[in-house]
Design a protein around this motif. Structure first.
Motif, short mmCIF file in Angstrom:
data_model
loop_
_atom_site.label_atom_id
_atom_site.label_comp_id
_atom_site.label_asym_id
_atom_site.label_seq_id
_atom_site.Cartn_x
_atom_site.Cartn_y
_atom_site.Cartn_z
N VAL A 195 0.86 -1.20 0.00
CA VAL A 195 0.00 0.00 0.00
C VAL A 195 0.89 1.24 0.00
CG1 VAL A 195 -1.81 1.27 1.20
CG2 VAL A 195 -1.80 -1.24 1.27
N TYR A 207 -7.78 6.24 -6.20
CA TYR A 207 -7.42 4.95 -5.62
C TYR A 207 -7.19 3.95 -6.76
CZ TYR A 207 -9.77 7.02 -1.54
OH TYR A 207 -10.16 7.86 -0.52
N ILE A 235 -5.99 -0.29 -7.60
CA ILE A 235 -5.58 -1.65 -7.21
C ILE A 235 -4.98 -2.31 -8.44
CG2 ILE A 235 -6.27 -3.89 -6.29
CD1 ILE A 235 -8.61 -2.61 -4.96
N TRP A 261 -13.08 -1.10 -2.48
CA TRP A 261 -12.88 0.27 -1.97
C TRP A 261 -14.06 0.74 -1.14
CZ3 TRP A 261 -8.28 1.72 -1.53
CH2 TRP A 261 -7.32 1.54 -2.52
N ILE A 308 -3.93 6.53 -3.41
CA ILE A 308 -3.59 5.25 -2.78
C ILE A 308 -3.43 4.20 -3.88
CG2 ILE A 308 -4.31 3.47 -1.15
CD1 ILE A 308 -6.04 5.53 0.24
N VAL A 333 -2.60 0.20 -4.34
CA VAL A 333 -2.45 -1.11 -3.69
C VAL A 333 -1.97 -2.09 -4.76
CG1 VAL A 333 -3.61 -3.00 -2.51
CG2 VAL A 333 -4.27 -0.64 -2.02
N MET A 393 -5.89 -5.18 3.00
CA MET A 393 -5.81 -3.87 2.36
C MET A 393 -6.21 -2.76 3.33
SD MET A 393 -6.92 -4.28 -1.65
CE MET A 393 -8.53 -5.01 -1.38
N GLY A 400 -3.45 -2.22 5.77
CA GLY A 400 -2.34 -1.53 5.10
C GLY A 400 -2.60 -0.05 4.92
N ILE A 401 -3.82 0.30 4.58
CA ILE A 401 -4.18 1.72 4.41
C ILE A 401 -4.07 2.47 5.73
CG2 ILE A 401 -6.10 3.27 3.89
CD1 ILE A 401 -6.96 1.20 1.72
#
Length: 529
Positions: A39, A47, A49, A61, A80, A82, A100, A103-104
């Motif tokens: 992350v 955002y 991924i 999300w 962000i 990931v 996730m 991690g955020i």
């Protein structure tokens, strides 16, 4: 663990650039691969991924943002990214939500990151921060232990399943807040520990049926005992109500108990398929699968856009019961021919190939004709000979070739049903089966591919199933008189070898061959489809 910090002053706001790693897992077939969830938070507003996520992951999300807000934290209004590494492995499912989200929170400085490298974290988030069950907890825990993680954090409902793996801390959690408090070292979570040997032994005989319930049908019981002793496939042919299904359901009760290794392998398959019972640790009894005749070929052997194990794999180390065999679509039955021989199934797709084990005993049942009363001792069959032949020919020769015992089931007489005599219980029959299996284990000790007589190939049959001249003449006469097909030869020898093992004798004797022939009397040339 690698951390990068960069600080910028922009419009009197401090922007933190930080990279944090958490760990999750991907299940492929019945094996798992540890996944690194990277992350990174930086300047921006979007955002992302990356790392081959499927739609369930891309939709995470909204779940993550709502869950974080619900437990009193904030979702960073920055860029962000990931990354699910390794990026060349397809990631599927919602079990990555938890890793996730953690991690955020760590990357945005809302919780410490010191313990993140010690744990594998899995779970689907609800909008209120609660954690939903996942699939494949057992293979994930096995891989986590191999990869040297201190522990695994996962939904409480999956904890007993994962706790079957020793030497790793299994931390059951119910919501995101619990995990944040634990990783912040504000609260503790007591690892779940099981005495897996005791757990296994306590439930190894948890069957709710028994052969003691069956009145009469001694000939059929004998056939099923032979089948269990040698691992042979069986087809039961008889009119409605004769007891075919009742007898088939009791076959697992006389099979040797699962070993711990077999139990773990079987549990892995059911875990991946999401069919393990809630709060279960291990499957302790052999599976009995009885799919309906409307089943598709994909549901039977496995597959789909996201490959899942089918019924033949869910019956691994157990019994697959196909009732009303001619009513199954022919294509469904034909795709089962190769797994019956190889005892595994390979599902190939454009991007990947998955192997599932499928070592099962096939028990099939069918009526002798559409009305069900062909050769019935009392009721008259209304089907013409051509109709009967067309009905029987729905079972192809190659499939019938893989079934060792063909047994005709007749109705039980009233006097037998009303008798107060107690039939022999499954435990007594199982004891004889276990002794016969031990003899086969010793015989095939040096072979990794053969564990019971039914698995012998042509060469092994020639080496192990030697008969004398009288036996050869008996077999020749039976094949000519009964018009048996050539494919019956090896099958009769395998069954005769099993009967000899049940009697504890070294050589196949003539009466063993005679009994084996008796259980192949339905394998005639006019059955071939």
């Amino acid at each position: 663990m690698v951390f990068f910090y960069n600080f910028f002053i922009f419009k009197e706001t401090i922007v933190i650039h930080m990279l944090v790693k958490t760990f999750s897992s991907a299940v492929h077939g019945i094996e798992a691969t540890s996944i690194t969830v990277e992350v990174h938070i930086s300047t921006g507003t979007k955002y992302y991924i990356v790392g081959l996520p499927d739609n369930a992951i891309k939709e995470s999300w909204q779940r993550i943002e709502s869950a974080i807000a619900t437990i009193g934290f904030r979702m960073p209004r920055q860029k962000i990214v990931v990354n699910l590494a390794p990026a060349d492995i397809r990631k599927e499912g919602s079990a990555y939500d938890l890793s996730m989200a953690v991690g955020i929170l760590a990357a945005s400085g809302q919780m410490p990151d010191r313990l993140l490298s010690d744990y594998l974290i899995l779970g689907e988030l609800s909008l209120n921060g609660e954690i939903q069950p996942i699939k494949g907890a057992l293979p994930v825990a096995i891989q986590a232990q191999k990869d040297g993680f201190k522990g695994i954090m996962l939904p409480e409902v999956n904890a007993r399943e994962a706790a079957a793996v020793q030497h790793i801390d299994v931390l059951p959690v119910n919501n995101l807040k619990e995990i944040v408090s634990f990783l912040s070292e504000e609260e503790t979570i007591v690892p779940l520990r099981l005495n897996i040997q005791q757990e296994f032994l306590n439930h190894i005989n948890d069957y709710d049926v028994d052969f003691a319930d069956v009145k009469g049908q001694e000939n059929i019981k004998r056939a099923l005992e032979i089948a269990a002793a040698g691992g042979h496939n069986v087809i039961l042919i008889g009119p409605p109500g004769a007891g075919k299904t009742m007898l088939a359901k009791r076959l697992p009760t006389i099979l040797p108990p699962l070993t711990l290794e077999e139990s773990i392998e079987t549990t892995k398959i059911h875990s991946v398929a999401g069919q393990l019972r809630a709060q279960s640790a291990l499957m302790t009894i052999r599976p009995f699968r009885a799919p309906h005749h409307t089943i598709s070929d994909v549901a039977l052997v496995g597959g789909g856009s996201h490959p899942q194990p089918g019924e033949i794999s869910l019956a691994h180390h157990g019994v697959l019961f196909l009732d009303e065999l001619p009513e199954f679509k022919r294509t469904v039955l034909e795709v089962m021919r190769q797994p019956l021989e190889s005892r595994s199934i390979t599902i190939s797709r454009a991007r990947s190939s998955v192997d599932y084990p499928a070592s099962f005993m096939l028990i099939a049942a069918m009526n002798p004709c559409p009305c069900g009363y062909y050769n019935h001792p009392e009721k008259e069959c209304i089907c013409g000979s051509a109709v009967v032949q067309r009905y029987l020919s729905k079972i192809s020769g190659p499939l019938l070739d893989r079934i060792d015992l063909h047994v005709e089931v007749t109705p039980v007489e009233f006097n037998e049903l009303a008798s107060s005599r107690i039939s022999e219980p499954s435990t007594s029959i199982r004891a004889r089966v276990i002794l016969a299996r031990k003899a086969q284990e010793e015989r095939f000790f040096s072979s990794r591919a053969i564990h019971c007589n039914a698995q012998m190939g042509t060469k092994a049959v020639r080496d192990v199933c030697k008969i004398n001249e009288v036996g050869k003449r008996l077999l020749q006469a039976a094949m000519e008189k009964l018009n048996l097909s050539a494919r019956a030869y090896d099958r009769i020898l395998k069954v005769a070898r099993t009967i000899a093992d049940m009697e504890g004798v070294q050589d196949i004797q003539n009466h063993h061959i005679a009994e084996a022939i008796h259980f192949r009397s339905l394998d005639r040339e006019n059955w071939a489809g």
